[in-house]
Write a protein that holds these residues in place. Sequence first.
Motif, short mmCIF file in Angstrom:
data_model
loop_
_atom_site.label_atom_id
_atom_site.label_comp_id
_atom_site.label_asym_id
_atom_site.label_seq_id
_atom_site.Cartn_x
_atom_site.Cartn_y
_atom_site.Cartn_z
N TYR A 135 3.98 -48.12 35.36
CA TYR A 135 5.04 -48.29 34.36
C TYR A 135 6.33 -48.61 35.11
CZ TYR A 135 2.42 -46.04 30.61
OH TYR A 135 1.50 -45.72 29.66
N ARG A 136 7.16 -49.45 34.50
CA ARG A 136 8.50 -49.68 35.02
C ARG A 136 9.46 -49.83 33.85
NH1 ARG A 136 10.24 -51.75 39.66
NH2 ARG A 136 11.53 -53.04 38.34
N ASN A 137 10.76 -49.94 34.18
CA ASN A 137 11.77 -50.34 33.19
C ASN A 137 11.86 -49.38 32.00
OD1 ASN A 137 12.23 -52.84 34.63
ND2 ASN A 137 10.31 -53.55 33.76
N ASP A 153 9.63 -49.09 27.36
CA ASP A 153 9.12 -49.24 28.72
C ASP A 153 8.20 -50.44 28.80
OD1 ASP A 153 6.52 -48.48 27.94
OD2 ASP A 153 6.95 -46.37 28.31
N ARG A 154 7.63 -50.66 29.98
CA ARG A 154 6.78 -51.82 30.22
C ARG A 154 5.61 -51.43 31.12
NH1 ARG A 154 7.69 -56.05 33.30
NH2 ARG A 154 7.14 -54.62 34.95
N HIS A 156 1.93 -51.90 32.91
CA HIS A 156 1.22 -53.05 33.46
C HIS A 156 -0.18 -53.12 32.85
CE1 HIS A 156 3.69 -52.44 37.44
NE2 HIS A 156 4.44 -52.45 36.36
N TRP A 162 2.44 -58.63 30.41
CA TRP A 162 3.16 -57.35 30.40
C TRP A 162 4.25 -57.39 29.32
CZ3 TRP A 162 3.78 -56.32 36.38
CH2 TRP A 162 2.50 -56.29 36.94
N MET A 164 6.64 -55.15 25.98
CA MET A 164 7.54 -54.02 25.77
C MET A 164 6.92 -53.02 24.79
SD MET A 164 11.59 -54.37 25.18
CE MET A 164 11.66 -56.01 25.80
N LYS A 193 6.00 -62.25 31.74
CA LYS A 193 6.16 -60.83 31.43
C LYS A 193 7.57 -60.59 30.91
CE LYS A 193 7.25 -59.65 36.25
NZ LYS A 193 7.15 -58.68 37.33
N GLY A 195 10.43 -57.15 30.08
CA GLY A 195 10.67 -55.72 30.30
C GLY A 195 12.04 -55.34 29.81
N TYR A 211 17.07 -57.72 27.57
CA TYR A 211 15.85 -57.52 28.35
C TYR A 211 15.66 -58.68 29.33
CZ TYR A 211 13.59 -61.03 25.36
OH TYR A 211 13.26 -62.20 24.72
#
Length: 310
Positions: A135-137, A153-154, A156, A162, A164, A193, A195, A211
């Motif tokens: 997970y990131r962001n 979040d975002r 994978h 990918w 939101m 992608k 995010g 974003y």
Amino acid sequence: MSLIKRFKNNPILTADDVPYPVATVHNAAVIKHQGLYIMIFRSHLHNGRSILGKAVSENGFDFKVDTAPFMVPSKEGEFALYEEYGLEDPRITFIDGEYLITYSAYSRHGVRIGLARSSDLIHVDRVSLITEADYRNVVIFPEKFDGLYARLDRPHSEISPWSMWISFSPDLRYWGDSKVIMKPAMYHWDEMKIGPGAPPIKTRHGWLNIYHGVFPTMDGSVYRLGAALHDLHDPGKIIAVGDNWILQPEDPWEVTGYVHNVVFSCAAVPEDDGTVKIYWGGADKVMCAGTAKISALVAHCLDNPRSPFP
Ligand code: BMA
């Protein structure tokens, strides 16, 4: 005409402004605290791993960096295990009288999100690691919905581009009711992608979400910024996604740097005069800023929208 007016003295902060050895200053969180702009920025060390520094400004453009880093990988408990490879891309939200800082925690086990809290942006306490790996962001909304914290979040995925997602929590520690709310559009500036970027800003027409979206080219990926509006009461519902990007790499320090062709935002600060200061990392190397009218960004979403599930 461009929606975002770049600050004339960009870049606003570089590694040369940092009084300890770093290679970059980028992807920073910024928030107003007691009339000052507080920036928590990411820096690559010369071993390629990242730490978080802090800088303060009176006008939102001229920042002075603290003499020591703000957060470095923890040496204690489970945080030490999951922060071994560094801390990246912080975001700050003010809610319920405290600042919540989310950051990407990198380790041999993948990337997950750490949450820390602070009352004064001087002392900081780690709360919890609030995602598992990939997970990131993570950005937290500055208000609760039906008593629950909400975050974008975002994750994978190998199956889907990918996208939101949104999740909710009663206590910031346990998160659930997750669902996907917005996906990249095929053969479009964000097709690879998307995010979350800056924590969403409340407007009369909905939550404004700035974003990032990525497009693959023969010369590598291009990171740009876009904007979407979420329902004021149900932030999982997207009212409109602006079809075009709002910012792309153009200045020399956005086109060339540590990673070329990147504008990447973790922060936008709304002002009382209806403008917003938007902050972005240029080419993963320097910090840049610009201003926009909030009403123009809202119109950008509403006047020429695309589907959140194209
Ligand atoms: C993303 C993240 C960001 C970075 C961007 C461009 O995957 O690593 O921190 O700004 O790539 O390199």
